[in-house]
Scaffold this motif. Sequence first.
Motif, mmCIF file in Angstrom:
data_model
loop_
_atom_site.group_PDB
_atom_site.id
_atom_site.type_symbol
_atom_site.label_atom_id
_atom_site.label_comp_id
_atom_site.label_asym_id
_atom_site.label_seq_id
_atom_site.Cartn_x
_atom_site.Cartn_y
_atom_site.Cartn_z
ATOM 1 N N LEU A 178 10.090 0.475 -6.177
ATOM 2 C CA LEU A 178 8.726 0.567 -5.672
ATOM 3 C C LEU A 178 8.556 -0.429 -4.540
ATOM 4 C CD1 LEU A 178 5.450 0.757 -7.739
ATOM 5 C CD2 LEU A 178 5.677 -0.929 -5.934
ATOM 6 N N ARG A 179 8.074 0.053 -3.393
ATOM 7 C CA ARG A 179 7.803 -0.832 -2.260
ATOM 8 C C ARG A 179 6.472 -0.431 -1.635
ATOM 9 N NH1 ARG A 179 12.559 -1.465 1.895
ATOM 10 N NH2 ARG A 179 12.362 0.797 2.006
ATOM 11 N N ALA A 180 5.458 -1.230 -1.871
ATOM 12 C CA ALA A 180 4.133 -0.959 -1.321
ATOM 13 C C ALA A 180 3.910 -1.778 -0.059
ATOM 14 C CB ALA A 180 3.059 -1.299 -2.350
ATOM 15 N N ASP A 181 3.177 -1.194 0.895
ATOM 16 C CA ASP A 181 2.862 -1.935 2.115
ATOM 17 C C ASP A 181 1.886 -3.073 1.839
ATOM 18 O OD1 ASP A 181 4.492 -0.222 3.450
ATOM 19 O OD2 ASP A 181 2.892 0.940 4.410
ATOM 20 N N ARG A 182 1.049 -2.898 0.840
ATOM 21 C CA ARG A 182 0.076 -3.934 0.480
ATOM 22 C C ARG A 182 0.128 -4.177 -1.023
ATOM 23 N NH1 ARG A 182 -3.269 -0.702 3.603
ATOM 24 N NH2 ARG A 182 -4.398 -0.067 1.733
ATOM 25 N N ALA A 183 0.078 -5.428 -1.404
ATOM 26 C CA ALA A 183 0.043 -5.777 -2.823
ATOM 27 C C ALA A 183 -1.360 -5.543 -3.370
ATOM 28 C CB ALA A 183 0.450 -7.241 -3.022
ATOM 29 N N PRO A 184 -1.482 -5.226 -4.652
ATOM 30 C CA PRO A 184 -2.824 -5.126 -5.236
ATOM 31 C C PRO A 184 -3.478 -6.498 -5.300
ATOM 32 C CG PRO A 184 -1.133 -4.920 -6.930
ATOM 33 C CD PRO A 184 -0.417 -4.942 -5.611
ATOM 34 N N ALA A 185 -4.742 -6.517 -5.636
ATOM 35 C CA ALA A 185 -5.472 -7.786 -5.737
ATOM 36 C C ALA A 185 -4.825 -8.673 -6.796
ATOM 37 C CB ALA A 185 -6.933 -7.518 -6.085
ATOM 38 N N ALA A 186 -5.184 -9.969 -6.756
ATOM 39 C CA ALA A 186 -4.540 -10.951 -7.640
ATOM 40 C C ALA A 186 -4.750 -10.624 -9.116
ATOM 41 C CB ALA A 186 -5.064 -12.343 -7.333
ATOM 42 N N ASP A 187 -5.836 -9.917 -9.447
ATOM 43 C CA ASP A 187 -6.102 -9.577 -10.850
ATOM 44 C C ASP A 187 -5.730 -8.136 -11.182
ATOM 45 O OD1 ASP A 187 -8.042 -8.461 -9.255
ATOM 46 O OD2 ASP A 187 -9.679 -8.783 -10.693
#
Length: 252
Positions: A178-187
Amino acid sequence: MTTTDIHALVGAYALDAVDDLERVAFERHILACEACRAEVDELRETASRLADTTWSVPPPRLRTEVLAAVGRTRQLPPAESARPMPDARAAVSRWRRFTAGAAAAGVLAAGAGAATWAVQEQRVREKNAVVAAAELREARTEAILAAPDLVVRTAPMIGGGRVTVASSALQRASVVSLRADRAPAADRAFQLWTIRDAAKPAPVGAGLLLAGEASAARIVDGVPGNDVFAVSVEPARGSAQPTEIVAQVLLT
């Protein structure tokens, strides 16, 4: 959401911008696809030409100017100690204090040595366990990717990025990248799911990434035999069912 065509990886492969799973899949593909082989060669030649102008020869005067600057620069003399030479009595006194301190330190070190050794031994055991687990994962990953029935599928992620699933029925497992361009929020965190019946989805959790983590490679058991592999964004602790699916890889 449909599975991405393997031909779409030609540009990323030419620029070495694919992950290990995509490289395995594409290199198998170009063995039988002459058009993709030719396009890879052309793209690599173009990329090398674009890099030709990024380096230039230093001007001939540079060496002369540097040597002239060295000749004009005054060298500093070696520093001299400002402290007076100690007399013999002061030296003897310091030696006695040092000897006494060393003896006391030796006594303390003897008592602490056993505890220090025990802590270090525990750390060595823990490190060895981590290394052994990593070697086991690497060996199993290689076994899956080398399986004769390996099937590699990939799909885009909402918001940018992609998910690649390399499955082997013989190994009864898959390697998921899995490689996302943006990480999800910290929570928030990406959660993995398998779905056996696409018509009547009953997702089963297949792993949870760390909160805020944007990429990962996992070995997931039991993926072969399912219809869909999905990725969703969930609270950091995970969910019983997916609430926000961002990628679906069709397995059938």
